[in-house]
Design a protein around this motif. Sequence first.
Motif, mmCIF file in Angstrom:
data_model
loop_
_atom_site.group_PDB
_atom_site.id
_atom_site.type_symbol
_atom_site.label_atom_id
_atom_site.label_comp_id
_atom_site.label_asym_id
_atom_site.label_seq_id
_atom_site.Cartn_x
_atom_site.Cartn_y
_atom_site.Cartn_z
ATOM 1 N N SER A 74 0.831 -1.203 0.000
ATOM 2 C CA SER A 74 0.000 0.000 0.000
ATOM 3 C C SER A 74 0.863 1.249 0.000
ATOM 4 O O SER A 74 2.084 1.187 0.192
ATOM 5 N N SER A 118 1.057 3.390 2.213
ATOM 6 C CA SER A 118 1.636 3.571 3.544
ATOM 7 C C SER A 118 2.893 2.743 3.747
ATOM 8 O O SER A 118 3.614 2.931 4.734
ATOM 9 N N CYS A 126 -7.803 2.465 1.607
ATOM 10 C CA CYS A 126 -6.641 2.576 2.484
ATOM 11 C C CYS A 126 -5.577 3.477 1.864
ATOM 12 O O CYS A 126 -4.937 4.275 2.570
ATOM 13 N N ASP A 127 -5.400 3.403 0.543
ATOM 14 C CA ASP A 127 -4.436 4.302 -0.103
ATOM 15 C C ASP A 127 -4.936 5.740 -0.107
ATOM 16 O O ASP A 127 -4.145 6.686 0.040
ATOM 17 N N THR A 168 -4.259 7.244 3.295
ATOM 18 C CA THR A 168 -2.851 7.624 3.429
ATOM 19 C C THR A 168 -2.587 8.939 2.703
ATOM 20 O O THR A 168 -1.900 9.823 3.219
ATOM 21 N N PHE A 207 -4.621 2.589 8.648
ATOM 22 C CA PHE A 207 -4.040 3.556 7.718
ATOM 23 C C PHE A 207 -4.376 5.004 8.083
ATOM 24 O O PHE A 207 -4.181 5.912 7.278
#
Length: 497
Positions: free
Chosen positions: A321, A323, A341-342, A345, A438
């Motif tokens: 990812s 992160s 999730c990306d 971040t 995240f």
Amino acid sequence: MNFELKTLSLSAAAAHKCDLLVLLVPEGFQPQTDPLSVLIAEALKAGDLETKPGRLLSLYLPAGIAARRLVLVGCGQGNAHAVRQAVQALGATFKSPAIKRAALVFAMDGEAGVVGAAVRAIADASYVYTATKSKAEPRSLSRVTVGVADAGAVRSEFATAAALVTGIEFAREWANRPANHATPTLVGEAAKALSKHAGIQCKLHGPAQVAKLGMGAFLAVAQGSEQPLRFVELHYDGAGRSQPPVVLIGKGITFDTGGISLKPAAEMDEMKFDMSGAASVLGVFRALAELRPAINVVGLIPACENMPDGKAVKPGDVVTSMSGQTIEILNTDAEGRLVLCDALTYAARFKPAAMIDVATLTGACVVALGGLRSGLFASDDELAARLVAAGDAALDPCWRMPLDDEYAEGLKSNFADLGNVAGRAGGAITAAKFLQRFVGDIPWAHLDIAGTAWKGGAAKGATGRPVGLLLHYLLDMAGAHAAKRKAAAPRRARPAA
């Protein structure tokens, strides 16, 4: 649709020319001497009209009334919930081709929220989808007059409701579109079109830019589709640069087959609604363009399809990812959390006051809460309380769910930093726990709208939720910032006597 607000007594309402006049009649109605009051009193006395919310009495060409059609509608205690229920009972009437101009008048002094509830309910009841129909009749209702005892007292509430309707209908339009008419590219174009409004800017990131950013989880979901992904970045600048923004993140899976973990065929067409989170972010920005509140907002939409091509990500694949955390993709149908999730971040670069992601994330949330309340998960109690209050004010309710650390145990992986799914138990919670990995220390909330974003069956279609909840939250925050600035402003010294 055009809404207008007027001060209208029952006597004035009787002389108001329109195709349809709707009177909301509460419990304990106190009649005056005007024709409408007399008519209501007689209908109540005869038992032809009940004040229970949604009970109707329809009349055609009533004597002494300028409107061609008159509908008396019971609205119970006259609160916002009862008013919405009353107006919803008129759905078929508002869609009649013969009704082009209507008026809705309160036969009482309404409490806070009732005007907004009425405006939103009228818009919802009269909404017609036409984008991909060759011979569809557009909405015939073009103007609605809302009559109250004192228009000045509710003008702000009315303006908010009218803007909210614009945003909700924008969200519904994009969520309702078939996937071939709402590709990631087209969603990006819809966002770009919002930048024609003052205060809104849009930046679109394509596959090369997303790869450069290191969004390996997002890229993994998109790699099985021929449609190129888009990462949409919207900015609404309504306050000074020193004020940290609120970041809204909308899941934009424009069609979800489940990928290699293929979904059952039954009702798979409804997976066009999997971008309802993205549509709600677009809708919020459309409403912000109308209201121009003093707040800064960033909107992020990771948009792509989830398809089972030969290039598609496979169960057991490990991706990195943005992160830096590695993820074992145990189920390719748990793709929403991978694109989100990306985006979470990425959102941290704006140093936001809060981050709120909105997603049709889990069937488990539908099992838990049905179609009434959206699931709310939050790392911050104040943020959670404000979102719950905003949902209640907007009649777009949510319910706070737990985030105990023990729920994350099932996300452990032997081959990566974490897996993208845990077991079936508590599936909505474990999905939220995945996203929380995240977030860092930024106040964060996750709205699982899988049960509230659309309806199935005969009423199939997008609801536009949670645009109302999010807009009310942002307006509340704008008000809180204004109050804080006012309190901090130096007071002028009074001149000596």
